[in-house]
Write a protein that holds these residues in place. Sequence first.
Motif, PDB file in Angstrom:
ATOM      1  N   ARG A  20       0.837  -1.205   0.000  1.00  0.00           N
ATOM      2  CA  ARG A  20       0.000   0.000   0.000  1.00  0.00           C
ATOM      3  C   ARG A  20       0.867   1.248   0.000  1.00  0.00           C
ATOM      4  O   ARG A  20       0.667   2.161  -0.817  1.00  0.00           O
ATOM      5  CB  ARG A  20      -0.917  -0.015   1.226  1.00  0.00           C
ATOM      6  CG  ARG A  20      -1.745   1.248   1.404  1.00  0.00           C
ATOM      7  CD  ARG A  20      -2.445   1.269   2.739  1.00  0.00           C
ATOM      8  NE  ARG A  20      -1.538   1.472   3.854  1.00  0.00           N
ATOM      9  CZ  ARG A  20      -1.082   2.663   4.266  1.00  0.00           C
ATOM     10  NH1 ARG A  20      -1.442   3.762   3.634  1.00  0.00           N
ATOM     11  NH2 ARG A  20      -0.276   2.755   5.302  1.00  0.00           N
ATOM     12  N   ARG A  23       2.698   2.027  -3.210  1.00  0.00           N
ATOM     13  CA  ARG A  23       1.815   2.566  -4.256  1.00  0.00           C
ATOM     14  C   ARG A  23       1.252   3.939  -3.892  1.00  0.00           C
ATOM     15  O   ARG A  23       0.512   4.515  -4.679  1.00  0.00           O
ATOM     16  CB  ARG A  23       0.665   1.589  -4.516  1.00  0.00           C
ATOM     17  CG  ARG A  23       1.150   0.270  -5.083  1.00  0.00           C
ATOM     18  CD  ARG A  23       0.012  -0.685  -5.284  1.00  0.00           C
ATOM     19  NE  ARG A  23       0.507  -2.000  -5.666  1.00  0.00           N
ATOM     20  CZ  ARG A  23      -0.273  -2.994  -6.008  1.00  0.00           C
ATOM     21  NH1 ARG A  23      -1.582  -2.859  -6.040  1.00  0.00           N
ATOM     22  NH2 ARG A  23       0.266  -4.158  -6.342  1.00  0.00           N
ATOM     23  N   GLN A  29      -8.499   3.304  -0.561  1.00  0.00           N
ATOM     24  CA  GLN A  29      -8.147   3.000  -1.949  1.00  0.00           C
ATOM     25  C   GLN A  29      -7.786   1.523  -2.121  1.00  0.00           C
ATOM     26  O   GLN A  29      -8.091   0.927  -3.152  1.00  0.00           O
ATOM     27  CB  GLN A  29      -6.990   3.892  -2.400  1.00  0.00           C
ATOM     28  CG  GLN A  29      -7.386   5.357  -2.513  1.00  0.00           C
ATOM     29  CD  GLN A  29      -6.182   6.268  -2.676  1.00  0.00           C
ATOM     30  OE1 GLN A  29      -5.187   6.127  -1.956  1.00  0.00           O
ATOM     31  NE2 GLN A  29      -6.272   7.205  -3.622  1.00  0.00           N
ATOM     32  N   VAL A  30      -7.153   0.941  -1.116  1.00  0.00           N
ATOM     33  CA  VAL A  30      -6.846  -0.495  -1.157  1.00  0.00           C
ATOM     34  C   VAL A  30      -8.148  -1.287  -1.209  1.00  0.00           C
ATOM     35  O   VAL A  30      -8.296  -2.215  -2.004  1.00  0.00           O
ATOM     36  CB  VAL A  30      -5.985  -0.936   0.043  1.00  0.00           C
ATOM     37  CG1 VAL A  30      -5.844  -2.454   0.091  1.00  0.00           C
ATOM     38  CG2 VAL A  30      -4.622  -0.268  -0.007  1.00  0.00           C
ATOM     39  N   GLY A  33      -9.683  -0.845  -4.657  1.00  0.00           N
ATOM     40  CA  GLY A  33      -8.893  -1.504  -5.699  1.00  0.00           C
ATOM     41  C   GLY A  33      -8.902  -3.017  -5.618  1.00  0.00           C
ATOM     42  O   GLY A  33      -8.829  -3.709  -6.631  1.00  0.00           O
ATOM     43  N   SER A  34      -8.996  -3.544  -4.403  1.00  0.00           N
ATOM     44  CA  SER A  34      -8.948  -4.998  -4.226  1.00  0.00           C
ATOM     45  C   SER A  34     -10.325  -5.643  -4.211  1.00  0.00           C
ATOM     46  O   SER A  34     -10.451  -6.847  -4.412  1.00  0.00           O
ATOM     47  CB  SER A  34      -8.229  -5.343  -2.918  1.00  0.00           C
ATOM     48  OG  SER A  34      -8.987  -4.885  -1.805  1.00  0.00           O
ATOM     49  N   GLY A  35     -11.348  -4.837  -3.930  1.00  0.00           N
ATOM     50  CA  GLY A  35     -12.696  -5.389  -3.857  1.00  0.00           C
ATOM     51  C   GLY A  35     -13.068  -5.943  -2.486  1.00  0.00           C
ATOM     52  O   GLY A  35     -14.117  -6.556  -2.340  1.00  0.00           O
ATOM     53  N   ALA A  57      -8.535 -12.013  -2.895  1.00  0.00           N
ATOM     54  CA  ALA A  57      -8.632 -10.695  -3.532  1.00  0.00           C
ATOM     55  C   ALA A  57      -7.419  -9.830  -3.178  1.00  0.00           C
ATOM     56  O   ALA A  57      -6.861  -9.142  -4.046  1.00  0.00           O
ATOM     57  CB  ALA A  57      -9.919 -10.005  -3.101  1.00  0.00           C
ATOM     58  N   LEU A  58      -7.004  -9.879  -1.919  1.00  0.00           N
ATOM     59  CA  LEU A  58      -5.854  -9.078  -1.505  1.00  0.00           C
ATOM     60  C   LEU A  58      -4.553  -9.593  -2.112  1.00  0.00           C
ATOM     61  O   LEU A  58      -3.678  -8.803  -2.474  1.00  0.00           O
ATOM     62  CB  LEU A  58      -5.766  -9.034   0.022  1.00  0.00           C
ATOM     63  CG  LEU A  58      -6.876  -8.216   0.684  1.00  0.00           C
ATOM     64  CD1 LEU A  58      -6.905  -8.472   2.182  1.00  0.00           C
ATOM     65  CD2 LEU A  58      -6.725  -6.734   0.368  1.00  0.00           C
ATOM     66  N   TRP A  61      -4.598  -8.421  -5.731  1.00  0.00           N
ATOM     67  CA  TRP A  61      -4.343  -6.980  -5.806  1.00  0.00           C
ATOM     68  C   TRP A  61      -2.881  -6.652  -5.536  1.00  0.00           C
ATOM     69  O   TRP A  61      -2.265  -5.845  -6.230  1.00  0.00           O
ATOM     70  CB  TRP A  61      -5.241  -6.233  -4.811  1.00  0.00           C
ATOM     71  CG  TRP A  61      -4.957  -4.772  -4.772  1.00  0.00           C
ATOM     72  CD1 TRP A  61      -5.444  -3.814  -5.614  1.00  0.00           C
ATOM     73  CD2 TRP A  61      -4.077  -4.095  -3.866  1.00  0.00           C
ATOM     74  NE1 TRP A  61      -4.914  -2.588  -5.281  1.00  0.00           N
ATOM     75  CE2 TRP A  61      -4.074  -2.727  -4.207  1.00  0.00           C
ATOM     76  CE3 TRP A  61      -3.285  -4.511  -2.792  1.00  0.00           C
ATOM     77  CZ2 TRP A  61      -3.325  -1.785  -3.526  1.00  0.00           C
ATOM     78  CZ3 TRP A  61      -2.538  -3.571  -2.108  1.00  0.00           C
ATOM     79  CH2 TRP A  61      -2.560  -2.220  -2.473  1.00  0.00           C
ATOM     80  N   SER A  62      -2.313  -7.276  -4.533  1.00  0.00           N
ATOM     81  CA  SER A  62      -0.962  -6.916  -4.077  1.00  0.00           C
ATOM     82  C   SER A  62       0.160  -7.668  -4.768  1.00  0.00           C
ATOM     83  O   SER A  62       1.306  -7.236  -4.741  1.00  0.00           O
ATOM     84  CB  SER A  62      -0.847  -7.168  -2.573  1.00  0.00           C
ATOM     85  OG  SER A  62      -0.948  -8.559  -2.300  1.00  0.00           O
TER      86      SER A  62
END
Length: 119
Positions: A20, A23, A29-30, A33-35, A57-58, A61-62
């Motif tokens: 996080r 970026r 926002q995390v 962005g990740s849902g 999901a994380l 995303w990451s």
Amino acid sequence: MTKKGWFDAEGFYAALDAARLARGLNWKQVAAGSGVSASTLTRMAQGKRPDVDGLAALCAWSGLNADEFVRSEGEDRTAAEPLAMISTYLRSDRNLSPESAAALEEVIKITYERLRQKD
């Protein structure tokens, strides 16, 4: 009961926080962005584990690999069985429908069992 394996939720959260920060994002926002929900991230900050869909999901995303945060007594983890690995690869192949992957998996399992050398 002895705990043989566990998920290092604190380590995962710390790595997620590093992603996080790298970026330049805030936690809202995390979440977007990740849902995952902001409440999931808040619970994780308090030491709770995400559910399996939130974890997936994380990780997506990451770019983190959840397997890197699985711990075991003495760190002597058992190697994955070949059939389990094959199943994972087939089910993640974007060229195959879920039905096709399941069909191939079944053929491979049957063939493997038939050809496997018994000790």
